[in-house]
Scaffold this motif. Sequence first.
Motif, PDB file in Angstrom:
ATOM      1  N   CYS A  37       3.332  35.116   8.482  1.00  0.00           N
ATOM      2  CA  CYS A  37       3.985  36.423   8.624  1.00  0.00           C
ATOM      3  C   CYS A  37       5.040  36.621   7.535  1.00  0.00           C
ATOM      4  O   CYS A  37       5.628  35.678   7.012  1.00  0.00           O
ATOM      5  N   ASP A  39       7.884  37.792   8.108  1.00  0.00           N
ATOM      6  CA  ASP A  39       9.201  37.731   8.751  1.00  0.00           C
ATOM      7  C   ASP A  39      10.220  36.981   7.883  1.00  0.00           C
ATOM      8  O   ASP A  39       9.949  35.885   7.390  1.00  0.00           O
ATOM      9  N   GLY A  62       2.725  39.860  10.553  1.00  0.00           N
ATOM     10  CA  GLY A  62       2.042  39.124  11.607  1.00  0.00           C
ATOM     11  C   GLY A  62       1.299  37.884  11.123  1.00  0.00           C
ATOM     12  O   GLY A  62       0.925  37.037  11.910  1.00  0.00           O
ATOM     13  N   HIS A  90       4.248  33.275  14.606  1.00  0.00           N
ATOM     14  CA  HIS A  90       5.557  32.749  15.019  1.00  0.00           C
ATOM     15  C   HIS A  90       6.091  33.443  16.265  1.00  0.00           C
ATOM     16  O   HIS A  90       5.692  34.573  16.583  1.00  0.00           O
ATOM     17  N   CYS A  93       7.810  37.528  17.036  1.00  0.00           N
ATOM     18  CA  CYS A  93       7.253  38.339  15.932  1.00  0.00           C
ATOM     19  C   CYS A  93       7.393  39.828  16.267  1.00  0.00           C
ATOM     20  O   CYS A  93       7.115  40.251  17.392  1.00  0.00           O
ATOM     21  N   GLY A  94       7.796  40.612  15.279  1.00  0.00           N
ATOM     22  CA  GLY A  94       7.921  42.059  15.472  1.00  0.00           C
ATOM     23  C   GLY A  94       6.611  42.713  15.894  1.00  0.00           C
ATOM     24  O   GLY A  94       6.603  43.751  16.550  1.00  0.00           O
TER      25      GLY A  94
HETATM   26 ZN   LIG Z   1       6.197  38.161  12.370  1.00  0.00          ZN
END
Ligand SMILES: [Zn+2]
Length: 193
Positions: A37, A39, A62, A90, A93-94
Amino acid sequence: MSQIKTEVESANAAYAGSFDKGDLALPPARGFLILTCMDARLDPAKYAGLAEGDAHVVRNAGGRASDDAIRSMVISHKLLGTREWFVIHHTDCGMLFFDDDTMGNLLAGSLETAELTDEGFRNASEPGGSPEGHFIKWHCIKEQEQSVVEDVQRIRAHPLVNPAIPIYGYVYDVKTGKLIEVEAATDAGQPVL
Ligand SMILES: [Zn+2]
């Protein structure tokens, strides 16, 4: 000038000032790839012990096995010789906090950044955005471990992916820094010999 632009250019000047990696080969020296991801809390070089030139890292929202992720992975093996692949999603995660309808509606209401509330993402105001968001598949995540399994399965079954490549599945824990293997994903990613 933008503060961030100044900071990035200054950091790069310091990096380039002591740069000694100019002789690295194009193919990754350790012959593997990580799909993970975007992130900001994830640093694959640190959590997986990578130096410049070691491995390919493909990142998107993602760490999903989208068509474009698979495009990079096929290039990574076919042209640059990676032989083992890791899919690493993870915790927190958004992509867990919205679905395609929600994203389409948010973008239809406003193009400004939404707020993450206890009830999910919300527009602060809705002056009008674009309906185009309803035409995109956003590859959201419903269940964390299941998404790793699904992505490994999709990559494994792809006709352009060499069946000899083992694919391992993990969830990275943003609270502890640990990689937790998703055994069902790694099982699904075993080489087909
Ligand atoms: Zn994520």
